[in-house]
Write an enzyme that holds these catalytic residues in place. Structure first.
Site, PDB file in Angstrom:
ATOM      1  N   PRO A   2       0.553  -1.240   0.105  1.00  0.00           N
ATOM      2  CA  PRO A   2      -0.127   0.039   0.076  1.00  0.00           C
ATOM      3  C   PRO A   2       0.731   1.265   0.007  1.00  0.00           C
ATOM      4  O   PRO A   2       0.535   2.042   1.136  1.00  0.00           O
ATOM      5  CB  PRO A   2      -0.806  -0.067   1.280  1.00  0.00           C
ATOM      6  CG  PRO A   2      -0.122  -0.981   2.080  1.00  0.00           C
ATOM      7  CD  PRO A   2       0.739  -1.902   1.362  1.00  0.00           C
ATOM      8  N   GLU A   3       1.261   1.753  -0.987  1.00  0.00           N
ATOM      9  CA  GLU A   3       1.522   3.402  -1.099  1.00  0.00           C
ATOM     10  C   GLU A   3       0.643   3.655  -2.265  1.00  0.00           C
ATOM     11  O   GLU A   3       0.222   2.882  -3.024  1.00  0.00           O
ATOM     12  CB  GLU A   3       3.107   3.707  -1.174  1.00  0.00           C
ATOM     13  CG  GLU A   3       3.861   3.096   0.109  1.00  0.00           C
ATOM     14  CD  GLU A   3       5.614   3.404   0.120  1.00  0.00           C
ATOM     15  OE1 GLU A   3       5.758   4.302  -0.623  1.00  0.00           O
ATOM     16  OE2 GLU A   3       5.987   3.054   1.004  1.00  0.00           O
ATOM     17  N   LYS A  54      -3.462   7.749  -1.483  1.00  0.00           N
ATOM     18  CA  LYS A  54      -3.604   6.502  -0.717  1.00  0.00           C
ATOM     19  C   LYS A  54      -4.945   5.981  -0.330  1.00  0.00           C
ATOM     20  O   LYS A  54      -5.270   5.439   0.526  1.00  0.00           O
ATOM     21  CB  LYS A  54      -2.751   6.577   0.435  1.00  0.00           C
ATOM     22  CG  LYS A  54      -1.280   6.035   0.213  1.00  0.00           C
ATOM     23  CD  LYS A  54      -0.412   6.014   1.589  1.00  0.00           C
ATOM     24  CE  LYS A  54       0.647   6.846   1.889  1.00  0.00           C
ATOM     25  NZ  LYS A  54       1.381   6.695   2.864  1.00  0.00           N
ATOM     26  N   ASN A 183       6.680   5.123   2.815  1.00  0.00           N
ATOM     27  CA  ASN A 183       8.105   4.985   3.468  1.00  0.00           C
ATOM     28  C   ASN A 183       8.940   4.534   2.115  1.00  0.00           C
ATOM     29  O   ASN A 183      10.279   4.772   2.292  1.00  0.00           O
ATOM     30  CB  ASN A 183       8.085   3.821   4.411  1.00  0.00           C
ATOM     31  CG  ASN A 183       9.178   4.026   5.374  1.00  0.00           C
ATOM     32  OD1 ASN A 183       9.863   5.365   5.347  1.00  0.00           O
ATOM     33  ND2 ASN A 183       9.606   3.025   6.179  1.00  0.00           N
TER      34      ASN A 183
END
Length: 393
Positions: A2-3, A54, A183
């Site tokens: 998930p990004e 997102k 991240n």
DNA sequence: CGTCCACGTCTAC
DNA sequence: TAGACCTGGACGG
């Protein structure tokens, strides 16, 4: 998953798999989920998806019924419904047969086929969520990938906000300005420009008012302004070579999108090797990593920058499940026993940056390793990935 | 077996 | 600015 790129690829996946598929009946939820019920039931409806940063929005669109069965119609939804999803750390969509429903499929849309197939929202850790009749979260900024001009404008016009007092690597995770960056993307983006992660965001973003290099050149009057001007020129020249930071916040995620469906960040996936090969910095052997002020691991190379967390900044102490008779150690001793590199590193090899990575092998040899709370450790990671690669072959 | 780590928010001292 | 929220894989003993 998930990004931003993974969320977008998820929307592409839904549109591809569900094209022409008629869904029917209620939307079902797992027992364990704390997200809301989805009050939608329809004899025949379609599903489409769109992403922004997102978030992913599904639209359920009822097909026109012939009106012949009034009784059945009454209990049904005849208006379209939007559901906005956030994926947390582990969310994704999959379209399977009923039999193949994965563990942790928390929300399910059933096709009218027999045997039925199911579009499901799978989320192992349950940090994700959905919102029936939801809208894009109001605190999140424009999408870095698909609303580039708005995104850029939203940053350059608010550079004076206090939010930009922080290190650039931390601001890049602020979804109010960088909706879609996560991240691994922050590491990859800063790495491309060799921007030290812990320089102030405002400094790193200065001079981004326009993408046009060489416009607004002004005559210089004093030495000071001359110096400033030449500094600006240098910056622009640098941008010309490498692309500016805001542009990379757009293009780097799009590179991942262009790896193609099913190729984003998911180490458990067969196809993970393409994504792994794409990574230049995040979790890459030989890179450095330290924890930022929020306890997130920042991967980088070169200098950490002036705003790097200080020694005093304790790395996250391992909290252990409390047991009734737990008196062997003081709290401090527990922490030490649990280990935590920052402290260990600094005591062993004083340095004001708590840098791990290339130093790490040496330190491990020096027996720093036990109790090493170092974030990740690139060596370990590459071993782990190697194993996974071998396993998937 | 236990510890650490993970693609992200959230809210509560 | 810590925890809280979760599961599970890798690794260490």
């Amino acid at each position: 998953m998930p990004e931003g790129p993974e969320l977008h690829l998820a929307s592409v996946y839904v549109n591809k798999m569900c094209k022409g598929v008629v869904f029917s009946g209620p939307v079902t939820k797992s027992e364990v989920s704390k997200s809301p019920d989805v009050p939608f039931t329809c004899e025949a409806y379609l599903i489409t998806a769109v992403s922004r940063g997102k978030e992913v929005k599904l639209t359920l669109t009822p097909l026109k019924s012939d009106g012949s069965n009034q009784r059945a119609k009454r209990a049904q939804t005849d208006q379209p419904m939007d559901i906005v999803f956030r994926f947390g750390m582990s969310g994704y969509f999959t379209f399977t047969t009923e039999d193949e429903l994965p563990k942790h499929a928390h929300l399910r849309f059933h096709s009218k086929e027999n045997p039925s197939r199911v579009l499901s929202f799978v989320d192992t850790r349950r940090f994700g969520s959905w919102e029936p009749n939801g809208t894009w979260h109001s605190d999140r900024g424009p999408c870095i990938m698909f609303e580039y001009e708005k995104f850029r404008d939203n940053v350059v016009t608010r550079l004076s906000d206090r939010a930009f007092d922080r290190p650039i690597c931390e601001v890049l995770l602020n979804q109010k300005y960088f909706n879609g960056i996560g991240n691994y993307l922050r590491a990859e983006i800063l790495f491309r420009l060799k921007i030290p992660p812990f320089v102030s965001a405002r400094t790193a973003l200065e001079g981004h008012e326009s993408e046009d290099l060489n416009e607004n050149e002004k005559p210089v009057k004093t030495e000071i302004t001359a110096r400033k001007a030449s500094h600006t020129v240098k910056k622009k020249a640098m941008k010309e070579e490498t692309g500016d930071l805001l542009r990379l916040c757009h293009t780097v995620p799009l590179e991942v999108v262009n790896l193609g469906s099913g190729k984003g960040y998911d180490p458990t996936k067969q196809d993970y090797s393409d994504f792994e090969a794409w990574l230049q910095c995040y979790y890459v052997d030989g890179m450095n990593s330290i924890r930022d002020h929020n306890g997130r691991t920042m991967w980088f190379t070169g200098e950490p920058g002036p705003m790097a967390p200080k020694e005093s900044k304790s790395p996250k102490a391992k909290k252990r499940a409390k047991t009734a008779s737990d008196n062997d150690y003081t709290d401090d001793n527990k922490k030490m026993a649990k280990g935590n590199t920052k402290k260990t590193l600094s005591e062993t090899k004083p340095s004001h940056h708590q840098v791990t990575g290339s130093n790490r092998k040496q330190l491990e040899k020096d027996k720093v390793k036990s109790g090493n709370g170092s974030p990740a450790g690139s060596q370990r990671r590459s071993q782990r990935l190697t194993r996974q690669r071998n396993l998937t072959k």
